[in-house]
Design an enzyme around this catalytic site. Structure first.
Site, PDB file in Angstrom:
ATOM      1  CE  LYS A  87     -18.480 -51.779   4.165  1.00 39.70           C
ATOM      2  NZ  LYS A  87     -19.931 -51.475   4.164  1.00 39.70           N
ATOM      3  CD  GLU A 109     -23.119 -55.332  -1.511  1.00 36.39           C
ATOM      4  OE1 GLU A 109     -23.561 -56.501  -1.544  1.00 36.39           O
ATOM      5  OE2 GLU A 109     -22.928 -54.718  -0.443  1.00 36.39           O
ATOM      6  CB  SER A 376     -15.515 -46.926   9.241  1.00 32.04           C
ATOM      7  OG  SER A 376     -15.143 -46.073   8.177  1.00 32.04           O
TER       8      SER A 376
END
Lengths: 396, 256
Positions: A87, A109, A376
Site C-alpha cells: 500500500k 478509506e 502483498s
C-alpha cells in the site's frame, strides 16, 4: 492500456457526482503532468528507496519448492516494505502528487487498516492533515491499526452506514470529498473508483512488476511462467501483472476471496460470482442482486472484503489475458500457517490467498517452470483473527 | 418531450422528494397525495439504492428502511402505474446509475414512458457519462435531468446548453440534508445558466424552512426539498402523510 476517457474496454469511467468532476479533472491534469516530470519521479524514487525500503526482495522459496515438488517458487516480498504492505507505494505517489497540487489534507478509506496506516504515515512524513474512514466493524476487528493511525497523527472516523465495512468506508470518504475539495485529496487505496484513480494507482504499484522482471532476469536469466497475486480491488495484483501484460508467455493469475465458498452468499469473489454494474465511480463487475443492490460480501480477509474489482482486471478477464480463481477462507488460513512453518514468513491473510493457489497448482507444474507469488503484506495484523478461526483466543 | 414544464407554470415550483416504500408503499401513496393536494408541483420519487453516495444520513436511512421492507424496482413500477390514475402532476425518478443499468436501461426507460414517468435524476451520472442512458431517454421522451454543483465553474455552460426537463442546481457542497445556511453564490451560477438555456431551474440540497425556500425561489424557478420531508417519515412513520401535507402547504405558500 487506458484509452483517453479512462476506459479499459467498456470498463472504468467517471460515474460520480457533478460536485467532484472538476476535482478529478484537476487530478488527472496534475497526474499527467507530474508522471513525466523528472523531479517528481526523482523525489518519488528517493521515497521508494530510502523511506519505503525498495526494491523489495524477490526471494527463492527453496524449502517450499522442494516440499511441493513442482514449479520453482519465488516470493515477491512486498511485506518487507515500510508499514508492512504494498500500500505504501501508491500512498507515497499520491501524497507527493497532492502536495505538488497544493493540497494540505489527505482523506482515505481503509478496510483492514493497511491503507489507512500507509496514508497516515505519508501524511506524517509530508506534514499533512489526515482523516481515515473505516467501517465500525473493522475498527473493532483491527483495533491495533486504529491505534497505529492515531499514533501517526490521523483522525479515524468509524463508519456506521450500510454494512459498516470497506465499501461503506469508500462511500463515506467520497461523501466527505464532496464536502471539502479545495484543500483535500482523496487518497484512494486501490485500482478502483473514477478515472484517473485506476490508472494512477496502477502506475504507482507497477514498480512491483518492474522489479520482478529485473530481478528475475538477473537471477534466472528469463521471465517467470506465472505471476500470482491476491485480488480485492486489485492494486497489488495489477502492480504485479502490469509489466508482464505484453509478455504473453507469462500467465497472470488473480486470487479472489471466496469466503465460505462461491456457492454460498458469504463470498467476495467478484469475477467468479458478480455481474456487470456501475458503482463507486466505475463500470466493472460487482457482487449485487438482480435489482443492482450491492451485496453484503464476506471474507476472513478485511482487505479483500469488497464487492467490486478494478476495471482493468475486469478487462484483463474479458480478453482472457489474466485468470481469476477463487480461494476460500479455509484454504487461505492453511496457506497462512503453511508459509509460516515452511519458510518462516507470515504473510497477510490477503496474500495467503495467492499462496494457497500456488500450493494447489505448483505440484502439477514442471520443475523447470518458475512461478512468482506476490506477498502483498505481512501477517502480524492477522494473528489474532487466525487464532480465533482456529478456536484460540488471544489478547493483542 | 415530457410534461415537466407544466410544473413551472403555477408560480415558483415546489418539488417534493419522497423515498418509495419508506416505510411502505401505502404510506408513500398517501404522502404523495397529501403533497399534491397541498401545492407540490412535481414529485421526485426515490428508488432506493443500497449505497446512495450523494445522500446524507436522513435519506440513507430511508433507503435502508425501504429496502428492508422488501421494496424493488418492479414493485415501484407497479406502484407508479397505480398512482397515475389519480396523480396528474409530473413525476420523476431519483436513483443511482446501477439501479437502471442492472435492470436493463432500455427496459427501465421504456417502462418509465409506459407508466408516465417524466424524467430521471441520477446523481452519479455526470455530463461525461450521459451517453450511458441519454440516447434511450431521448428515444422514449423521458428527460434525463442534469445537475449543476457549486464546483461546476467552467462546466456550467455546456451542462446548461445540453440540459433537458429542468436543471437541478445543487445549493451546497457535500451530500443531501438540511442546512442552517446556504453560502454558495447561486446568483452568479444562475446568471451563467440563464445565458445558456431557457429550461426551468430548481435549487435543491439543504433547503428546509419557508424562509430558505423564499430566498431560493427569488433566484431560481423552483425549490427541491427532500430530507426535511423524509425526516417527517422517519419521525411519524405511517402517520407522516398529514404532517407532510401541512409542511408542503407552508413551503408552497412561502414561494407563491
Amino acid at each position: 492500456m487506458t484509452n483517453k476517457n479512462g476506459r479499459f474496454g467498456i470498463y472504468g469511467g467517471q460515474y460520480i457526482p457533478e460536485t467532484l468532476m472538476n476535482a478529478v479533472i484537476e487530478l488527472e491534469k496534475a497526474y499527467n503532468f507530474y508522471k513525466n516530470d523528472e523531479n517528481f519521479n526523482k523525489e518519488l524514487n528517493h521515497l521508494f528507496n530510502e523511506y519505503a525500503g525498495r526494491p523489495s526482495r524477490l526471494y527463492f522459496a527453496e524449502k517450499m519448492t522442494n516440499d511441493l515438488g513442482g514449479a520453482k517458487i519465488y516470493l515477491k516480498r512486498e511485506d518487507l516494505n515500510h508499514t508492512g504492505a504494498h500500500k505504501i507505494n501508491n500512498v507515497l505517489g499520491q501524497s507527493l502528487l497532492a502536495k505538488k497540487m497544493g493540497k494540505t489534507r489527505l482523506i482515505a478509506e481503509t478496510g483492514a487498516g493497511q491503507h489507512g496506516v500507509a496514508t497516515a504515515t505519508a501524511a506524517a512524513l509530508m506534514g499533512m492533515e489526515c482523516v481515515v474512514f473505516m467501517g465500525k466493524e473493522d475498527t473493532i476487528r483491527q483495533a491495533l491499526n486504529v491505534y497505529r493511525m492515531k499514533l501517526l497523527g490521523a483522525k479515524v472516523i468509524p463508519v456506521t452506514s450500510g454494512t459498516a465495512t470497506l465499501k461503506d468506508a469508500v462511500s463515506e470518504a467520497m461523501r466527505e470529498w464532496t464536502n471539502r475539495i479545495d484543500d483535500t485529496h482523496y487518497c484512494l487505496g486501490s485500482v478502483m473508483g473514477p478515472h484517473p484513480f485506476p490508472t494512477m494507482v496502477r502506475d504507482f504499484q507497477a514498480v512491483i512488476s518492474k522489479e520482478i522482471k529485473e530481478q528475475m532476469l538477473e537471477k534466472e536469466g528469463r521471465l517467470p511462467d506465472a505471476v500470482i497475486a491476491c485480488v480485492g480491488g486489485g492494486s497489488n495484483a495489477i502492480g504485479s501483472f502490469y509489466h508482464f501484460i505484453d509478455d504473453k508467455t507469462v500467465k497472470l493469475i488473480g486470487c479472489e476471496a471466496a469466503g465460505k465458498g462461491i456457492d454460498t452468499f458469504e463470498t467476495a469473489a467478484t469475477i467468479n460470482t458478480g455481474t456487470l454494474g456501475i458503482f463507486h465511480g466505475m463500470k466493472s463487475y460487482f457482487c449485487q442482486d438482480e435489482y443492482g443492490q450491492i451485496a453484503p460480501v464476506y471474507s476472513i480477509s478485511a482487505g479483500l472484503d469488497y464487492p467490486g474489482i478494478g476495471p482493468e482486471h475486469a478487462y484483463l478477464h474479458d480478453i482472457s489475458r489474466a485468470e481469476y480463481v477463487a480461494v476460500t477462507d479455509e484454504e487461505a488460513v492453511c496457506a497462512f500457517e503453511y508459509l509460516a512453518r515452511i519458510e518462516g514468513i507470515i504473510p497477510a491473510i490477503e496474500s495467503a490467498h495467492a499462496v494457497a493457489h500456488a500450493i494447489k497448482i505448483a505440484p502439477e507444474i514442471d520443475k523447470n517452470q518458475i512461478i512468482v507469488i506476490t506477498i502483498s503484506g505481512r501477517g502480524d495484523k492477522d494473528c489474532a483473527a487466525i487464532a480465533r478461526y482456529r478456536g484460540e483466543y488471544i489478547n493483542e | 418531450m415530457s410534461n415537466i414544464k407544466s410544473a413551472f407554470e403555477n408560480g415558483k415550483a415546489f418539488i417534493a422528494f419522497i423515498t418509495c416504500g419508506d416505510p411502505d408503499l401505502a404510506t408513500t401513496k398517501k404522502a404523495i397525495k397529501e403533497a399534491v393536494e397541498n401545492g407540490a408541483d412535481l414529485i421526485e420519487l426515490g428508488i432506493p439504492f443500497s449505497d446512495p453516495k450523494a445522500e446524507g444520513v436522513v435519506i440513507q436511512a430511508a433507503n435502508i428502511r425501504a429496502l428492508e421492507n422488501g421494496i424493488t424496482t418492479d414493485k415501484i413500477f407497479d406502484f407508479v402505474r397505480e398512482i397515475r390514475e389519480e396523480i396528474k402532476i409530473p413525476l420523476v425518478f431519483m436513483t443511482y446509475a446501477n439501479v437502471i443499468f442492472s435492470y436493463g436501461a432500455e427496459k427501465f426507460i421504456s417502462l418509465c414512458k409506459e407508466v408516465d414517468i417524466d424524467g430521471i435524476i441520477l446523481p452519479d451520472l455526470p455530463f461525461e457519462e450521459k451517453d450511458e442512458f441519454e440516447p434511450i431517454c431521448k428515444q422514449y421522451g423521458v428527460d434525463l435531468i442534469s445537475l449543476i454543483a457549486p464546483t461546476s465553474k467552467d462546466r456550467i455552460s455546456k451542462i446548461a446548453k445540453n440540459a433537458s426537463g429542468f436543471l437541478y442546481i445543487v445549493s451546497s457542497l457535500g451530500v443531501t440534508g438540511t442546512r442552517t445556511e446556504i453560502k454558495t453564490d447561486l446568483k452568479s451560477i444562475m446568471k451563467v445558466v440563464r445565458e445558456n438555456t431557457d429550461i426551468p431551474c430548481a435549487i435543491g440540497f439543504g433547503i428546509s424552512t419557508p424562509e430558505q425556500a423564499k430566498k431560493m425561489s427569488n433566484i431560481a424557478d423552483g425549490v427541491i426539498v427532500g430530507s426535511a420531508i423524509v425526516k417527517l417519515l422517519e419521525k411519524h412513520g405511517k402517520d407522516a402523510p398529514s404532517y407532510i401535507g401541512q409542511y408542503v402547504k407552508s413551503m408552497k405558500n412561502s414561494i407563491r
